[in-house]
Design an enzyme around this catalytic site. Structure first.
Site, mmCIF file in Angstrom:
data_model
loop_
_atom_site.group_PDB
_atom_site.id
_atom_site.type_symbol
_atom_site.label_atom_id
_atom_site.label_comp_id
_atom_site.label_asym_id
_atom_site.label_seq_id
_atom_site.Cartn_x
_atom_site.Cartn_y
_atom_site.Cartn_z
ATOM 1 N N LYS A 103 41.482 51.017 -81.088
ATOM 2 C CA LYS A 103 41.980 52.338 -80.716
ATOM 3 C C LYS A 103 40.977 53.478 -80.829
ATOM 4 C CE LYS A 103 46.071 51.824 -83.090
ATOM 5 N NZ LYS A 103 47.031 52.556 -83.836
ATOM 6 N N ARG A 151 33.578 40.921 -102.532
ATOM 7 C CA ARG A 151 33.729 42.117 -103.365
ATOM 8 C C ARG A 151 33.506 41.827 -104.858
ATOM 9 N NH1 ARG A 151 38.505 45.595 -100.288
ATOM 10 N NH2 ARG A 151 37.024 46.732 -98.989
ATOM 11 N N GLY A 157 37.528 51.620 -94.655
ATOM 12 C CA GLY A 157 37.961 53.016 -94.536
ATOM 13 C C GLY A 157 36.936 53.985 -95.091
ATOM 14 N N GLY A 165 36.112 47.251 -91.593
ATOM 15 C CA GLY A 165 36.589 45.987 -92.148
ATOM 16 C C GLY A 165 36.470 44.829 -91.177
HETATM 17 P P1 ADP Z 1 37.037 47.889 -87.881
HETATM 18 O O1 ADP Z 1 38.007 47.334 -88.881
HETATM 19 O O2 ADP Z 1 35.741 47.163 -87.869
HETATM 20 O O3 ADP Z 1 36.893 49.378 -88.005
HETATM 21 P P2 ADP Z 1 39.103 48.117 -85.904
HETATM 22 O O4 ADP Z 1 40.141 47.856 -86.935
HETATM 23 O O5 ADP Z 1 38.991 49.460 -85.356
HETATM 24 O O6 ADP Z 1 37.671 47.627 -86.434
HETATM 25 O O7 ADP Z 1 39.341 47.168 -84.662
HETATM 26 C C1 ADP Z 1 39.434 45.771 -84.772
HETATM 27 C C2 ADP Z 1 40.503 45.229 -83.873
HETATM 28 O O8 ADP Z 1 40.315 45.646 -82.538
HETATM 29 C C3 ADP Z 1 40.463 43.724 -83.849
HETATM 30 O O9 ADP Z 1 41.659 43.225 -84.409
HETATM 31 C C4 ADP Z 1 40.346 43.382 -82.371
HETATM 32 O O10 ADP Z 1 41.153 42.289 -82.009
HETATM 33 C C5 ADP Z 1 40.826 44.628 -81.705
HETATM 34 N N1 ADP Z 1 40.311 44.711 -80.311
HETATM 35 C C6 ADP Z 1 39.019 44.693 -79.912
HETATM 36 N N2 ADP Z 1 38.932 44.724 -78.582
HETATM 37 C C7 ADP Z 1 40.188 44.770 -78.100
HETATM 38 C C8 ADP Z 1 40.764 44.797 -76.807
HETATM 39 N N3 ADP Z 1 39.994 44.790 -75.713
HETATM 40 N N4 ADP Z 1 42.097 44.840 -76.702
HETATM 41 C C9 ADP Z 1 42.857 44.841 -77.800
HETATM 42 N N5 ADP Z 1 42.396 44.806 -79.051
HETATM 43 C C10 ADP Z 1 41.067 44.756 -79.204
HETATM 44 MG MG MG Z 2 40.188 47.288 -89.002
#
Ligand code: ADP
Ligand code: MG
Length: 650
Positions: A200, A37, A376, A353
């Protein structure tokens, strides 16, 4: 199209510029653990330093509820000083802006850089409280937002401050972020594929819903895939599930079908005994997930399937890891998708992120067209939400195209009427300011002939005095009385034959403005001047003299026409690039004289043998806002020139 002002559209020399950066870097034991950043903020800061601004940087770091020594920006100032190769003075003040800070700012010289303390040391920051916004505004003339990672927040330093500042712009980072994210959301090149993952469904509901409107292929992996699999009736063992989102998942599957979107879920997964790296795990098909196992990654067949489908895409957006990539045993699916994007020739955009972190960890970030710096903020953009930190920035001025015909010493009044009647119904005068600059004798007839349209009439010359013993001359009042609204001044043929000088042109410009006529001021160089390499100098001089004693507000309405005198009637032609080069030099002089508000608004035309064949290309140049058309202005081909559909980049 992104139409916010950027740091390229403002002039900062000698001005105090407050720049909101996103220096919210990850820290470990008081040290910066990832400098991305800081590095992505440098381009804007360097540009402002080079342009002679007094650069005042601000940012938040972490989430302190007030002054907190563990969230000081001191380490940022230190790193910035190294990267910028200049001393970045850190003003360590718990109030962020105080009298002491104001005193420091007043001592700044052009090109100096200071960094304010963490904006969240002020409790008003996250509430967008007026007092802090006013404090920030009190130390600057111009505000630049380049903090993409915080652009989805309506805080004092990202939004509120702009209510008290006249001139605003975004920095290069926000410009780039929006440019790439827009390539996914607005008019993407198809086929478009989106891959969504992460833990999620509930975090991404609006992203899924909005992207289903935009994409051709939607792939879902990661933890959220299990809610979809469950919705399709599969048994998912102990895998992560959001029961209350099963209905939503069903709706989305239906929506995909309705919209003809190819919708893909995992066909096999890596199932583990426990949620930890060192545990028993195996690759199983989705109809064979053991009841006491949980899915932590996509399986091998799925990796291949996803990679294969992505091969067809021209645009790919990815958000959310395919598995629990933090644990090496369950990072393979995420790595496979990262490799598929890295190896693709499509425009590839990664938001979120954790997805960005995963890419960096795998070492493939540089192979992606754009990795967003804002988790975000990028998600909200993909949801189709307008980001407040960008909404508050001033719009770029859009200049209405001008197409003016210069009839020179042609067309008697009856001929003028006949020509206008034959062509007026064909001309798009909604999107163009169309002007016929006719011989003085034909003005009255021409005005009458255009009276049922928005087409205007102009004169080709006037005297700079109101009346007197000047045989053969006409005054501004006479032109206005006849119903014309524009007047060509300083045309090269007048500079050449009656020997009109820069000073005379200036006097005429001032008189026209005083009387309410809009001048079309011509400037241009001759062949010997171009060959001597003095084009730009000469153009600058002609412009400066023509605009002497013209105010910034008045100048906005003046039209400039660049005529390469050497390319008129000589068989030589100026290339589009040569035309753009000079027009951009003219805009620069105007900016130096009056600032960006005027130079963004003023119309600059090109006037060297514009015809039906070249108008489109010429008018699509960034700094060419139309044409002053000679010979083609009395021919049917004038229609093609007026109606051509030039489109400007960014
Ligand atoms: P981003 O930050 O890229 O938007 P998210 O925060 O939505 O991504 O999701 C990332 C998290 O999802 C990671 O910490 C990862 O461990 C978790 N994750 C991915 N697949 C699974 C799974 N099958 N079960 C539980 N957690 C998961
Ligand atoms: Mg995340």
């Amino acid at each position: 199209m992104f139409n916010k002002k950027t740091v390229d559209n403002i002039s900062v020399s000698g001005k105090r510029v407050l720049v909101r950066c996103d220096f919210n870097v990850p820290m470990k034991d008081g040290a910066i653990s990832d400098e991305t950043r800081i590095i992505t903020a440098l381009r804007t800061i360097k540009k402002l330093i080079e342009d002679g601004g007094k650069v005042i940087l601000c940012s938040h770091l972490k989430k302190p509820k007030g002054p907190d020594p563990t969230a000081t920006l001191a380490p940022i100032a230190e790193r910035l000083s190294v990267y910028l190769e200049t001393d970045v003075k850190f003003l360590d003040d718990d109030n962020v802006v105080s009298d002491a800070v104001r005193a420091e700012v007043s001592k700044m010289k052009d090109g100096d850089v200071i960094l304010l303390q963490n904006t969240r040391f002020r409790h008003e920051e996250t509430k967008n409280g007026e007092s802090f916004s006013k404090d920030l505004a009190s130390i600057c003339d111009i505000y630049v937002n380049d903090a993409f990672g915080t652009a989805h927040r309506k805080h004092c330093s990202t939004a509120g401050v702009t209510e008290f500042i006249k001139e605003t712009a975004v920095g290069y980072l926000i410009e780039k972020e929006i440019k790439y994210l827009s390539r996914v959301v607005n008019n993407p090149i198809s086929p478009v594929a989106a891959i969504l993952g992460g833990a999620k469904v509930s975090d991404k509901i609006n992203v899924i819903n909005n992207l289903l409107e935009k994409v051709d292929i939607l792939i879902i992996g990661g933890g959220m895939a299990f809610t979809f699999l469950k919705a399709q009736g599969y048994e998912i063992g102990n895998s992560i599930i959001e029961e209350e989102k099963i209905d939503f998942a069903k709706q989305m599957i239906e929506k995909a079908e309705e919209k003809g979107v190819k919708f893909l879920l995992p066909v096999d997964i890596v199932a583990a005994k426990e949620f930890k790296n060192d545990t028993e795990f195996k690759n199983v098909d989705i109809d064979a997930i053991p009841a006491d196992y949980l899915g932590l990654d996509i399986g091998e067949k799925t990796q291949e399937l996803f990679a294969d489908v992505l091969k067809d895409a021209e645009t790919i957006v990815w958000n959310g890891p395919m598995g629990v990539f933090e644990m090496p045993n369950f990072a393979k699916g995420t790595m496979a998708v990262a490799r598929a994007l890295a190896g693709s020739t499509a425009t590839t955009v990664v938001g979120g992120g954790d997805s960005a972190a995963a890419l960096t960890k795998i070492g493939l970030a540089s192979k992606i067209s754009h990795v967003s710096t804002g988790g975000g903020a990028s998600l909200e953009f993909l949801e189709g939400t307008a980001l407040p930190g960008i909404m508050v920035i001033g719009d770029k001025v859009t200049r209405k195209r001008v197409v003016a015909a210069n009839w020179k010493m042609n067309m008697t009044p009856p001929e003028a009427v006949q020509f206008i009647h034959s062509i007026k119904g064909l001309l798009n005068y909604e999107d163009n300011e169309v002007i016929f600059c006719v011989p003085a004798m034909s003005i009255t007839a021409a005005v009458k002939a255009v009276s049922d349209t928005d087409i205007s009439v102009g004169a080709q010359n006037m005297h700079f005095l109101d009346s007197g013993a000047y045989t053969g001359e006409i005054s501004a009042d006479m032109i206005l009385d006849a119903g014309a609204k524009y007047v060509i001044l300083g045309h090269s043929e007048r500079r050449e034959y009656p020997g009109e000088t820069n000073d005379v042109v200036n006097k005429k410009v001032l008189k026209a403005i005083e009387k309410g006529l809009i001048p079309i001021v011509c400037i241009g160089e001759k062949l010997e001047q171009r060959e001597q390499g003095v084009t730009i100098e000469l153009i600058r001089l002609q412009t400066k003299v023509a605009f002497q004693n013209v105010t910034a507000e008045q100048a906005k309405n003046v039209i400039i026409a660049y005529e390469p005198v050497w390319a008129i009637g000589t068989g030589k032609t100026a290339t589009t690039e040569q035309a753009e080069e000079v027009c951009s030099a003219i805009r620069r002089v105007i900016r130096e004289m009056y600032g960006a508000n005027t130079s963004d608004a003023i119309r600059i035309l090109y006037g060297g043998s514009v015809n039906g064949g070249n108008a489109n290309e010429l008018f699509s140049m960034r700094n060419i806002d139309g044409g002053l058309v000679g010979g083609a202005g009395i021919k049917p081909e004038f229609e093609q020139i007026v109606n051509c559909e030039s489109r400007k980049e960014g």
